[in-house]
Design an enzyme around this catalytic site. Structure first.
Site, short mmCIF file in Angstrom:
data_model
loop_
_atom_site.label_atom_id
_atom_site.label_comp_id
_atom_site.label_asym_id
_atom_site.label_seq_id
_atom_site.Cartn_x
_atom_site.Cartn_y
_atom_site.Cartn_z
N CYS A 47 0.83 -1.21 0.00
CA CYS A 47 0.00 0.00 0.00
C CYS A 47 0.87 1.26 0.00
O CYS A 47 1.57 1.55 0.97
CB CYS A 47 -0.90 -0.04 1.24
SG CYS A 47 -1.75 1.48 1.62
N CYS A 64 0.03 3.78 2.75
CA CYS A 64 0.53 3.27 4.04
C CYS A 64 1.98 3.66 4.23
O CYS A 64 2.39 4.08 5.31
CB CYS A 64 0.39 1.75 4.11
SG CYS A 64 -1.31 1.16 4.06
#
Length: 152
Positions: free
Chosen positions: A65, A68
């Site tokens: 991600c 993230c």
């Protein structure tokens, strides 16, 4: 349980900070609060996060991600700035589907603040540092702690 080596922001001494402990981790040399950053999973989440004696900022993330990876340094900086006030717990959703299901995590990153085992704030998606700092401060007020600004 694992431990992380953390350098004290005040005196520079390296300290081992366990994932689970009573109270707040403090430097063995100068006794200032240390940032508390730990990982948790399906098996140890209750010990690491739910039983913590201070508010816990939970980061549900995944290694693939992009947002993230963008928010991680911001969260770690907040953990350093708010040492003694919060514990940052990182949960890899790919390795811990039980926690993802339990907390209804449908997108990553998903951030939560938990206090005494109860979720008191939830933030889906990444946000800029000032927004996250304000969100965490609001959650700390909900947990009964007055807001503190950097430098106070």
């Amino acid at each position: 349980m694992s431990a992380q080596v953390v350098q004290c922001g005040d005196c520079g001494r390296k300290n081992r900070v366990p994932a689970v402990a009573d109270g707040v981790p403090r430097c063995g040399n100068c006794h200032q609060p240390l940032p508390w950053i730990a990982e948790a999973g399906d098996q140890d989440f209750a010990d690491v996060a739910e039983q913590a004696g201070l508010p816990v900022l939970i980061d549900f993330w995944a290694p693939w991600c992009g947002p993230c990876r963008t928010v991680t340094p911001v969260l770690e900086q907040l953990a350093r700035e708010m040492a003694g006030r919060i514990k940052l717990v990182k949960v890899n959703v790919d390795l811990n589907p039980g926690l993802s299901q339990r907390f209804g995590v449908q997108a990553v990153p998903t951030l939560m603040v938990m206090y005494r085992g109860e979720v008191i704030a939830r933030q889906p998606g990444a946000a800029p540092a000032p927004v996250l700092r304000s969100w965490v401060e609001d959650a700390l007020r909900k947990a009964g702690e007055p807001a503190r600004h950097q430098g106070s």
